[in-house]
Design a protein around this motif. Sequence first.
Motif, mmCIF file in Angstrom:
data_model
loop_
_atom_site.group_PDB
_atom_site.id
_atom_site.type_symbol
_atom_site.label_atom_id
_atom_site.label_comp_id
_atom_site.label_asym_id
_atom_site.label_seq_id
_atom_site.Cartn_x
_atom_site.Cartn_y
_atom_site.Cartn_z
ATOM 1 N N GLY A 1 -32.530 -17.421 -4.988
ATOM 2 C CA GLY A 1 -31.532 -16.362 -4.947
ATOM 3 C C GLY A 1 -32.093 -14.975 -4.764
ATOM 4 O O GLY A 1 -31.331 -14.013 -4.658
ATOM 5 N N ARG A 2 -33.402 -14.856 -4.710
ATOM 6 C CA ARG A 2 -34.010 -13.534 -4.549
ATOM 7 C C ARG A 2 -33.850 -13.031 -3.124
ATOM 8 O O ARG A 2 -34.010 -13.788 -2.171
ATOM 9 C CB ARG A 2 -35.496 -13.586 -4.911
ATOM 10 N N ILE A 3 -33.519 -11.766 -2.985
ATOM 11 C CA ILE A 3 -33.357 -11.132 -1.680
ATOM 12 C C ILE A 3 -34.450 -10.085 -1.498
ATOM 13 O O ILE A 3 -34.663 -9.239 -2.374
ATOM 14 C CB ILE A 3 -31.971 -10.483 -1.545
ATOM 15 N N CYS A 4 -35.136 -10.163 -0.380
ATOM 16 C CA CYS A 4 -36.174 -9.188 -0.067
ATOM 17 C C CYS A 4 -35.844 -8.493 1.252
ATOM 18 O O CYS A 4 -35.189 -9.068 2.120
ATOM 19 C CB CYS A 4 -37.542 -9.867 0.043
ATOM 20 N N GLY A 5 -36.301 -7.273 1.384
ATOM 21 C CA GLY A 5 -36.046 -6.530 2.606
ATOM 22 C C GLY A 5 -36.210 -5.043 2.406
ATOM 23 O O GLY A 5 -36.766 -4.589 1.404
ATOM 24 N N LEU A 6 -35.729 -4.280 3.359
ATOM 25 C CA LEU A 6 -35.880 -2.831 3.317
ATOM 26 C C LEU A 6 -34.787 -2.165 4.139
ATOM 27 O O LEU A 6 -34.062 -2.820 4.890
ATOM 28 C CB LEU A 6 -37.251 -2.422 3.842
ATOM 29 N N PHE A 7 -34.712 -0.863 3.975
ATOM 30 C CA PHE A 7 -33.823 -0.032 4.783
ATOM 31 C C PHE A 7 -34.702 0.643 5.841
ATOM 32 O O PHE A 7 -35.404 1.620 5.542
ATOM 33 C CB PHE A 7 -33.116 0.991 3.907
ATOM 34 N N PRO A 8 -34.716 0.146 7.072
ATOM 35 C CA PRO A 8 -35.669 0.608 8.091
ATOM 36 C C PRO A 8 -35.623 2.105 8.368
ATOM 37 O O PRO A 8 -36.659 2.718 8.650
ATOM 38 C CB PRO A 8 -35.265 -0.191 9.340
ATOM 39 N N TYR A 9 -34.430 2.713 8.299
ATOM 40 C CA TYR A 9 -34.345 4.139 8.612
ATOM 41 C C TYR A 9 -35.161 4.980 7.632
ATOM 42 O O TYR A 9 -35.585 6.092 7.972
ATOM 43 C CB TYR A 9 -32.888 4.591 8.605
ATOM 44 N N SER A 10 -35.364 4.466 6.435
ATOM 45 C CA SER A 10 -36.130 5.231 5.439
ATOM 46 C C SER A 10 -37.617 5.283 5.766
ATOM 47 O O SER A 10 -38.365 6.019 5.127
ATOM 48 C CB SER A 10 -35.945 4.609 4.054
ATOM 49 N N GLN A 11 -38.046 4.508 6.781
ATOM 50 C CA GLN A 11 -39.456 4.485 7.178
ATOM 51 C C GLN A 11 -39.742 5.363 8.399
ATOM 52 O O GLN A 11 -40.895 5.506 8.797
ATOM 53 C CB GLN A 11 -39.880 3.039 7.489
ATOM 54 N N GLN A 12 -38.707 5.925 9.006
ATOM 55 C CA GLN A 12 -38.895 6.709 10.224
ATOM 56 C C GLN A 12 -39.230 8.157 9.878
ATOM 57 O O GLN A 12 -38.439 8.850 9.230
ATOM 58 C CB GLN A 12 -37.634 6.639 11.094
ATOM 59 N N TRP A 13 -40.386 8.601 10.332
ATOM 60 C CA TRP A 13 -40.917 9.895 9.902
ATOM 61 C C TRP A 13 -40.023 11.063 10.322
ATOM 62 O O TRP A 13 -39.884 12.050 9.589
ATOM 63 C CB TRP A 13 -42.327 10.100 10.459
ATOM 64 N N LEU A 14 -39.373 10.952 11.499
ATOM 65 C CA LEU A 14 -38.520 12.045 11.963
ATOM 66 C C LEU A 14 -37.311 12.213 11.036
ATOM 67 O O LEU A 14 -36.924 13.339 10.693
ATOM 68 C CB LEU A 14 -38.061 11.774 13.394
ATOM 69 N N LEU A 15 -36.732 11.099 10.618
ATOM 70 C CA LEU A 15 -35.594 11.158 9.705
ATOM 71 C C LEU A 15 -36.029 11.625 8.319
ATOM 72 O O LEU A 15 -35.264 12.309 7.627
ATOM 73 C CB LEU A 15 -34.917 9.787 9.621
ATOM 74 N N ILE A 16 -37.240 11.280 7.930
ATOM 75 C CA ILE A 16 -37.762 11.730 6.634
ATOM 76 C C ILE A 16 -37.908 13.253 6.629
ATOM 77 O O ILE A 16 -37.543 13.926 5.651
ATOM 78 C CB ILE A 16 -39.115 11.051 6.330
ATOM 79 N N ILE A 17 -38.438 13.798 7.723
ATOM 80 C CA ILE A 17 -38.585 15.254 7.833
ATOM 81 C C ILE A 17 -37.215 15.922 7.836
ATOM 82 O O ILE A 17 -36.993 16.948 7.182
ATOM 83 C CB ILE A 17 -39.370 15.618 9.112
ATOM 84 N N LEU A 18 -36.278 15.321 8.586
ATOM 85 C CA LEU A 18 -34.923 15.882 8.648
ATOM 86 C C LEU A 18 -34.289 15.897 7.267
ATOM 87 O O LEU A 18 -33.622 16.875 6.883
ATOM 88 C CB LEU A 18 -34.080 15.059 9.615
ATOM 89 N N ARG A 19 -34.511 14.849 6.510
ATOM 90 C CA ARG A 19 -33.964 14.807 5.149
ATOM 91 C C ARG A 19 -34.583 15.903 4.285
ATOM 92 O O ARG A 19 -33.902 16.557 3.487
ATOM 93 C CB ARG A 19 -34.245 13.442 4.526
ATOM 94 N N LYS A 20 -35.871 16.149 4.430
ATOM 95 C CA LYS A 20 -36.532 17.198 3.652
ATOM 96 C C LYS A 20 -35.957 18.570 3.978
ATOM 97 O O LYS A 20 -35.757 19.412 3.090
ATOM 98 C CB LYS A 20 -38.036 17.190 3.935
#
Length: 258
Positions: A68-87
């Motif tokens: 029942g364990r679910i593994c994964g990620l939110f890919p957009y959180s790994q994109q450097w351009l979006l990270i800078i935009l969020r900052k």
Amino acid sequence: MTYTFQSRGQFSGRRVLVLFRRPATWLMTLMAAWWFLLAIFYAFPTLDIHVARTFFTETACGGELVTGRICGLFPYSQQWLLIILRKVFFYLPVTVAGLLLILLIRNLQHHGATYDAGATRRYSIALVSFVAGPYVLVNLVLKTISGRPRPYQTDLFGGADIFTAAGTLDGACTNNCSFISGEAAGAGWLACLIVLMPPPLRPILGPPLFAICLIPPALRISFGGHYLSDVMLGFLSSCVVYAAVATYFQMTQPEKKQ
């Protein structure tokens, strides 16, 4: 009869416009909308799950397999351009608040005919609502007591905590929780600054500014940092607080000064 009907319609329209020139009307309307949205998300918590799932990518779990364990990620959180935009958007409300404080101080240094009492009132409302809304109400109160884990912290999206619906106070989070979004609240406050623009410019510059203010809430959802309810209620909370502060100023200041 047609003329009378049109005249009555125009008269009613004017009455509505006059009514919504009062901050108290906006306060009641926005507060009702906030509680209505909270009730919707509380009654239908799967809305949050479905939206978050569209940004989540499930991956194979490494190590010991757990049923029942679910593994994964939110890919957009790994994109450097979006990270800078969020900052950039993270610090933008504080930067704008600092600029408004400078404008307020400069205006207070004027005397007599050069002093603009209206500007003092507008800047004061904006600054008080910034402190009372995104800082005190959201970050110091709701995000502390809500207990709601962020999407990436829940077992539905690769975490360990149990999902809780918006409005519940029994989640596993103990600090800086998901309900409601501070960054969305800051964006909502920026959207409220449309009222500081000269009236002729509001129809021109208002819609683009409002659209830009929707970027931070969208980023928080795509990053798995907040649910849809967190950002919508966070954004709207600043509008409610802004209207409340404006209502208070209107009620406490003499009519001439308004």
